[in-house]
Design a protein around this motif. Structure first.
Motif: not given
Length: 745
Positions: A114-131
């Motif tokens: 799925s995609v959702s407003v929640f998942s879009v924000l979680q993706d942004e957060l995950n990218n920061k965490l990955r970095g």
């Protein structure tokens, strides 16, 4: 449609010109031209000249015609226009009015369900965490951060994982006495004892909850202490309802194939594997039949049955309970130790089932569950097998990128260490203060709503007010996670190395269980920072045992919260979430706890009946919603708590915003949009739930989820609120303004 395209165009133009205050005003001027019927597009030079001539005139406009021209407002306007579908009548289907554009523009990636407003924000957060996790440390860092990096690196080291192959798992299976389906006639039945097997699983980092669930939790009726909790078994499928359908169900067939192929990969004969795994599946189906359905687990009092070992021994005499508790827990317990038995009927039935079941069937099932837990730690063949099963359950076509899988392995038990790293580098402190101000407004509004209720007796209202006033708020993160010494002490007995991902996972699992069980002799401290330290998540919580609400740093951004946009958008988005969590304290489960977080009935009998009547209205309303993607009806019983929270939370947030306006001022409109602040509050609230899901995962959500599908989290509450219909002038008996409205709070 033409008007909308023009509005989008001008907002885009404004943003393209650096979103300065002067050029943002072009959006307002252009919209006025459209409203006046002038189809000739003025030149940019002319518009800039108009801005210079009229810059001061804006301040003289009537309040209701003022337009917010800041970069934050222009950005917000563009996002809303992109999300909305203005061809839809808001009084017929507000979800698609507010989210139709967003849904239409989204494509679910092959590696997502799925995609959702929640998942879009979680993706942004995950990218920061990955970095943060992949970045090499500049200086000597705390050992818990090093351990976390080691966990991630071994997870990413697919070369090593492929090289060792199945050996780590096969070595453990031999240690456990072997998997009968692999051993054939060489398997020594006389050496197998189910309880010894569970103990070995526990000692090596695997789940011990395969036949009975054992945990240590705060005591629901005296939450200053921890207590042992004995519950029905966990299952290999997402919910008992799948297993009860049998092999006629595609998901169960997929699960059975997973069992068979796992045995074959490890060396079993296929024909033997099919026969013996079918017996194991039938055994698990019996466990599912014995289990209490989710619908019957909402009454906390029915799950609170205090016993000691002697009483449990009488209930289930075929099980050596001293051996069970004293070897699975961290330390032996006395005979008079309090143990909460959630489902006594399950314990009684499992007591008879175990001796009636052939040891080979029991061992095959138990070892299968060990193998199932190992999938994520093994090579490509196992991941492909798991992905094939996931496709049946969720519709996901391809496994997610390896780095995302590895990041997920950190967010559980290592979540506090990860959050410490995130907050130090990314969280803006001013968001915390603004969110707290909103919490206070919404909290006070809930108290006012209690005073207006006509169905509660005075004594129950007084109790409700006392509970509401006692709610604690945790916003952003606790200061302790910035203290490396305090965080390090939490992980001082955990050592994750660079050698083996399989071993690291087992160490982490065992450490996590040891930590949870070590709380048994320790007091349960309300407000303990460790309970509120998982800041790097996009979520929010109500904790009934603490009577607290929590909004981690991860959710205080993006579509939920932005300090640079009007407050009607923030109250509609994160305000909705705040109100939702407050109302959880008074939903069908939360209301079973008092202001101190103990399971105690504080309801007058007649008022209790009125609450149930109002809740039944909510249950029936949502039970009549059908999911268009798969034709399934929403389970109004399982979702009632979340639905009550949605309805009450949105009402509180809107009233709180109007109170904020009284205390401050009416806010300006957004450029390029014809909607009033009140109308944009509702749009912002709906945008929180914009989502697009595969039909398979929607089926899973309907069967096992406690939340209604996205569109009903918008349509349901809004159609119950007269304030919404007033804002959009919805005619009586229109879909969004039905004559029958449900209201609990």
């Amino acid at each position: 449609m033409e008007r909308t395209l023009c509005a989008i165009a001008i907002v885009a133009l404004v943003m393209c010109l650096a979103m300065t205050l002067a050029l943002a005003f072009i959006g307002y001027q252009y919209q006025k031209l459209i409203e006046n019927g002038n189809g000739n597009k003025p030149s940019a030079h002319k518009l800039v000249k108009d801005v210079e001539d009229n810059e001061n005139n804006l301040q003289e406009l009537p309040r209701k015609e003022k337009v917010c021209l800041t970069p934050g407002c222009v950005k917000a306007a563009a996002e809303l226009l992109k999300n909305m579908d203005e061809t839809v009548d808001p009084c017929k289907d507000f979800y698609h009015f507010a989210c139709g554009g967003w849904v239409e523009s989204q494509v679910i990636p092959d590696d997502r369900t799925s995609v959702s407003v929640f998942s879009v924000l979680q993706d942004e957060l995950n990218n920061k965490l990955r970095g943060l996790v992949e970045k090499e440390p500049e200086n000597i860092e705390p050992s818990h951060i090093t351990s976390m990096r080691n966990m991630y690196k071994t997870c990413m080291n697919l070369t090593e994982i492929e090289e060792v192959g199945n050996k780590p798992l096969l070595d453990l299976l031999q240690k456990f006495g072997g998997w009968p389906v692999l051993e054939g006639s060489n398997w020594n039945e006389s050496n197998f004892d189910w309880l010894n097997a569970l103990i070995h699983f526990r000692q090596n980092g695997f789940s011990h909850d395969l036949l009975l669930d054992l945990s240590v939790t705060p005591d629901f009726r005296n939450n200053t202490r921890h207590v042992i909790d004995l519950d029905q078994a966990s299952l290999g499928m997402p919910d008992r309802t799948y297993l009860l359908r049998g092999l006629n169900d595609s998901a169960v067939r997929g699960y059975f194939k997973l069992m068979v192929e796992s045995a074959v990969i490890l060396g079993a004969d296929r024909e033997v594997a099919e026969r013996e795994m079918l017996d194991a599946l039938q055994f698990e189906t019996i466990l599912a039949n014995y289990s209490l359905p989710r619908e019957e687990r909402r009454n906390i009092s029915l799950l609170y049955n205090k016993m000691n070992i002697s009483e449990i021994q009488k209930l289930a005499p075929n099980i050596d309970w001293h051996k069970y508790f004293n070897n699975l827990l961290n330390e032996p317990i006395p005979d008079n130790e309090d143990i909460i038995v959630n489902v006594p009927s399950f314990v009684r039935k499992i007591n008879n089932l175990i001796p009636e079941t052939k040891k080979r069937v029991l061992a095959n099932y138990m070892i299968w569950r060990v193998v199932l837990q190992s999938f994520a730690t093994l090579g490509k063949l196992w991941r492909e097998l798991a992905q094939e099963y996931n496709k049946v359950i969720t519709g996901q076509d391809r496994e997610e990128p390896r780095w995302e899988q590895c990041m997920s392995s950190l967010t559980g038990s290592l979540g506090i260490a990860l959050s410490s790293l995130y907050v130090k580098h990314h969280f803006k402190g001013e968001s915390k203060d603004m969110a707290l101000d909103m919490v206070n407004y919404i909290h006070r509004e809930f108290l006012r709503m209690l005073d207006e209720l006509d169905w509660m007796d005075k004594q129950t209202v007084d109790y409700a007010r006392a509970k509401a006033k006692a709610i604690s708020s945790y916003i952003g993160y606790p200061e302790q996670i910035l203290d490396d010494e305090k965080v390090g002490k939490l992980y001082e007995t955990l050592n994750l190395t660079m050698e083996s991902y399989f071993d690291n996972v087992q160490r982490l699992r065992k450490w996590s269980t040891d930590y949870a069980f070590s709380q048994l002799r320790k007091p349960n401290l309300k407000g303990d920072w460790r309970k509120h330290a998982r800041a790097a998540v996009v979520n929010a919580y109500y904790n009934a045992l603490e009577n607290s609400i929590e909004f981690p740093a991860g959710i205080l951004q993006g579509s939920f919260f932005d300090k640079d946009r009007p407050n009607y958008l923030n109250f509609g988005a994160i305000g909705f979430v705040i109100g939702h969590e407050i109302t959880h304290g008074f939903d069908d489960r939360g209301r079973q706890f008092d202001k101190d977080g103990n399971n105690r009935n504080w309801w007058d009998h007649k008022t209790d009946l009125k609450f149930r009547q109002r809740t039944q209205c909510i249950i029936e309303q949502y039970s009549n919603y059908t999911v268009p993607e798969n034709g399934l009806r929403v389970n109004g019983i399982n979702t009632q708590g979340e639905n009550i929270a949605d309805n009450g939370g949105l009402k509180e947030a809107f009233r709180a915003y109007r109170k904020w306006v009284e205390d401050h001022h009416e806010e300006a409109m957004l450029p390029g949009l014809k909607y009033s602040p009140d109308q944009l509050f509702w749009v912002s609230a709906a945008n929180v739930w914009c989502g697009k899901h595969r039909s398979e995962v929607l089926r899973l959500r309907v069967l096992v989820g406690s939340h209604s599908p996205s569109q009903f989290r918008v349509i349901g509450p809004l159609s119950n609120l007269p304030e919404f219909s007033t804002s959009f002038n919805c005619p009586k008996a229109s879909p969004m303004n039905p004559e029958l409205k449900c209201s609990v709070w």
